[in-house]
Design a protein around this motif. Structure first.
Motif, PDB file in Angstrom:
ATOM      1  N   UNK A   5      -5.755 -54.784  12.166  1.00 47.34           N
ATOM      2  CA  UNK A   5      -6.156 -54.291  10.859  1.00 47.34           C
ATOM      3  C   UNK A   5      -7.524 -54.804  10.431  1.00 47.34           C
ATOM      4  N   UNK A   6      -8.251 -55.397  11.359  1.00 48.36           N
ATOM      5  CA  UNK A   6      -9.569 -55.927  11.064  1.00 48.36           C
ATOM      6  C   UNK A   6     -10.548 -54.768  10.846  1.00 48.36           C
ATOM      7  N   UNK A   7     -11.310 -54.837   9.789  1.00 42.52           N
ATOM      8  CA  UNK A   7     -12.289 -53.801   9.486  1.00 42.52           C
ATOM      9  C   UNK A   7     -13.504 -53.986  10.392  1.00 42.52           C
ATOM     10  N   UNK A   8     -13.945 -52.890  10.978  1.00 42.67           N
ATOM     11  CA  UNK A   8     -15.101 -52.935  11.864  1.00 42.67           C
ATOM     12  C   UNK A   8     -16.383 -52.969  11.043  1.00 42.67           C
ATOM     13  N   UNK A   9     -17.365 -53.668  11.566  1.00 44.39           N
ATOM     14  CA  UNK A   9     -18.659 -53.690  10.905  1.00 44.39           C
ATOM     15  C   UNK A   9     -19.382 -52.377  11.173  1.00 44.39           C
ATOM     16  N   UNK A  10     -20.408 -52.114  10.394  1.00 44.62           N
ATOM     17  CA  UNK A  10     -21.167 -50.875  10.563  1.00 44.62           C
ATOM     18  C   UNK A  10     -21.820 -50.833  11.946  1.00 44.62           C
ATOM     19  N   UNK A  11     -22.241 -51.984  12.435  1.00 46.17           N
ATOM     20  CA  UNK A  11     -22.856 -52.056  13.760  1.00 46.17           C
ATOM     21  C   UNK A  11     -21.855 -51.673  14.843  1.00 46.17           C
ATOM     22  N   UNK A  12     -20.623 -52.137  14.728  1.00 46.40           N
ATOM     23  CA  UNK A  12     -19.595 -51.801  15.716  1.00 46.40           C
ATOM     24  C   UNK A  12     -19.284 -50.309  15.713  1.00 46.40           C
ATOM     25  N   UNK A  13     -19.234 -49.713  14.537  1.00 42.24           N
ATOM     26  CA  UNK A  13     -18.960 -48.279  14.425  1.00 42.24           C
ATOM     27  C   UNK A  13     -20.091 -47.489  15.065  1.00 42.24           C
ATOM     28  N   UNK A  14     -21.329 -47.873  14.772  1.00 37.65           N
ATOM     29  CA  UNK A  14     -22.485 -47.183  15.348  1.00 37.65           C
ATOM     30  C   UNK A  14     -22.543 -47.369  16.857  1.00 37.65           C
ATOM     31  N   UNK A  15     -22.160 -48.549  17.331  1.00 38.77           N
ATOM     32  CA  UNK A  15     -22.156 -48.808  18.775  1.00 38.77           C
ATOM     33  C   UNK A  15     -21.167 -47.882  19.484  1.00 38.77           C
ATOM     34  N   UNK A  16     -19.999 -47.678  18.895  1.00 38.99           N
ATOM     35  CA  UNK A  16     -19.010 -46.761  19.470  1.00 38.99           C
ATOM     36  C   UNK A  16     -19.554 -45.332  19.526  1.00 38.99           C
ATOM     37  N   UNK A  17     -20.197 -44.899  18.430  1.00 37.26           N
ATOM     38  CA  UNK A  17     -20.779 -43.558  18.402  1.00 37.26           C
ATOM     39  C   UNK A  17     -21.849 -43.414  19.478  1.00 37.26           C
ATOM     40  N   UNK A  18     -22.671 -44.469  19.627  1.00 36.62           N
ATOM     41  CA  UNK A  18     -23.730 -44.458  20.630  1.00 36.62           C
ATOM     42  C   UNK A  18     -23.143 -44.322  22.033  1.00 36.62           C
ATOM     43  N   UNK A  19     -22.127 -45.101  22.323  1.00 35.25           N
ATOM     44  CA  UNK A  19     -21.495 -45.046  23.643  1.00 35.25           C
ATOM     45  C   UNK A  19     -20.894 -43.665  23.916  1.00 35.25           C
ATOM     46  N   UNK A  20     -20.275 -43.077  22.903  1.00 35.31           N
ATOM     47  CA  UNK A  20     -19.676 -41.748  23.063  1.00 35.31           C
ATOM     48  C   UNK A  20     -20.747 -40.698  23.329  1.00 35.31           C
ATOM     49  N   UNK A  21     -21.842 -40.749  22.581  1.00 41.07           N
ATOM     50  CA  UNK A  21     -22.924 -39.786  22.771  1.00 41.07           C
ATOM     51  C   UNK A  21     -23.578 -39.937  24.139  1.00 41.07           C
ATOM     52  N   UNK A  22     -23.747 -41.167  24.587  1.00 39.42           N
ATOM     53  CA  UNK A  22     -24.352 -41.387  25.897  1.00 39.42           C
ATOM     54  C   UNK A  22     -23.431 -40.876  27.004  1.00 39.42           C
ATOM     55  N   UNK A  23     -22.148 -41.003  26.810  1.00 42.55           N
ATOM     56  CA  UNK A  23     -21.193 -40.468  27.780  1.00 42.55           C
ATOM     57  C   UNK A  23     -21.284 -38.945  27.834  1.00 42.55           C
ATOM     58  N   UNK A  24     -21.339 -38.319  26.657  1.00 46.50           N
ATOM     59  CA  UNK A  24     -21.462 -36.868  26.592  1.00 46.50           C
ATOM     60  C   UNK A  24     -22.797 -36.418  27.205  1.00 46.50           C
ATOM     61  N   UNK A  25     -23.856 -37.172  26.921  1.00 45.93           N
ATOM     62  CA  UNK A  25     -25.164 -36.857  27.477  1.00 45.93           C
ATOM     63  C   UNK A  25     -25.109 -36.858  29.001  1.00 45.93           C
ATOM     64  N   UNK A  26     -24.478 -37.866  29.556  1.00 45.97           N
ATOM     65  CA  UNK A  26     -24.392 -37.971  31.012  1.00 45.97           C
ATOM     66  C   UNK A  26     -23.611 -36.803  31.618  1.00 45.97           C
TER      67      UNK A  26
END
Length: 55
Positions: A5-26
């Motif tokens: 139940x730990x709230x993610x920081x904004x940096x962690x949320x953005x990092x997940x989005x970045x990883x997902x987009x890079x995967x889609x890009x590849x």
């Protein structure tokens, strides 16, 4: 389990989005170059936001 139940920081949320987009890009890089370039541009914008938050 205690982090469930730990709230993610904004940096962690953005990092997940970045990883997902890079995967889609590849995945798109060999199929549709135009869509691939769009995903890469989105990922770069998110990376800039991450760097701004860190620095």
């Amino acid at each position: 389990m205690f982090g469930l139940f730990k709230k993610r920081s904004e940096t962690e949320v953005l990092q997940k989005k970045y990883e997902k987009l890079m995967s889609q890009w590849h995945e798109l890089s060999s199929v549709n170059r135009a869509e691939s370039d769009k995903k890469y541009a989105e990922a770069e914008e998110i990376l800039k936001k991450i760097e701004d938050l860190k620095g």
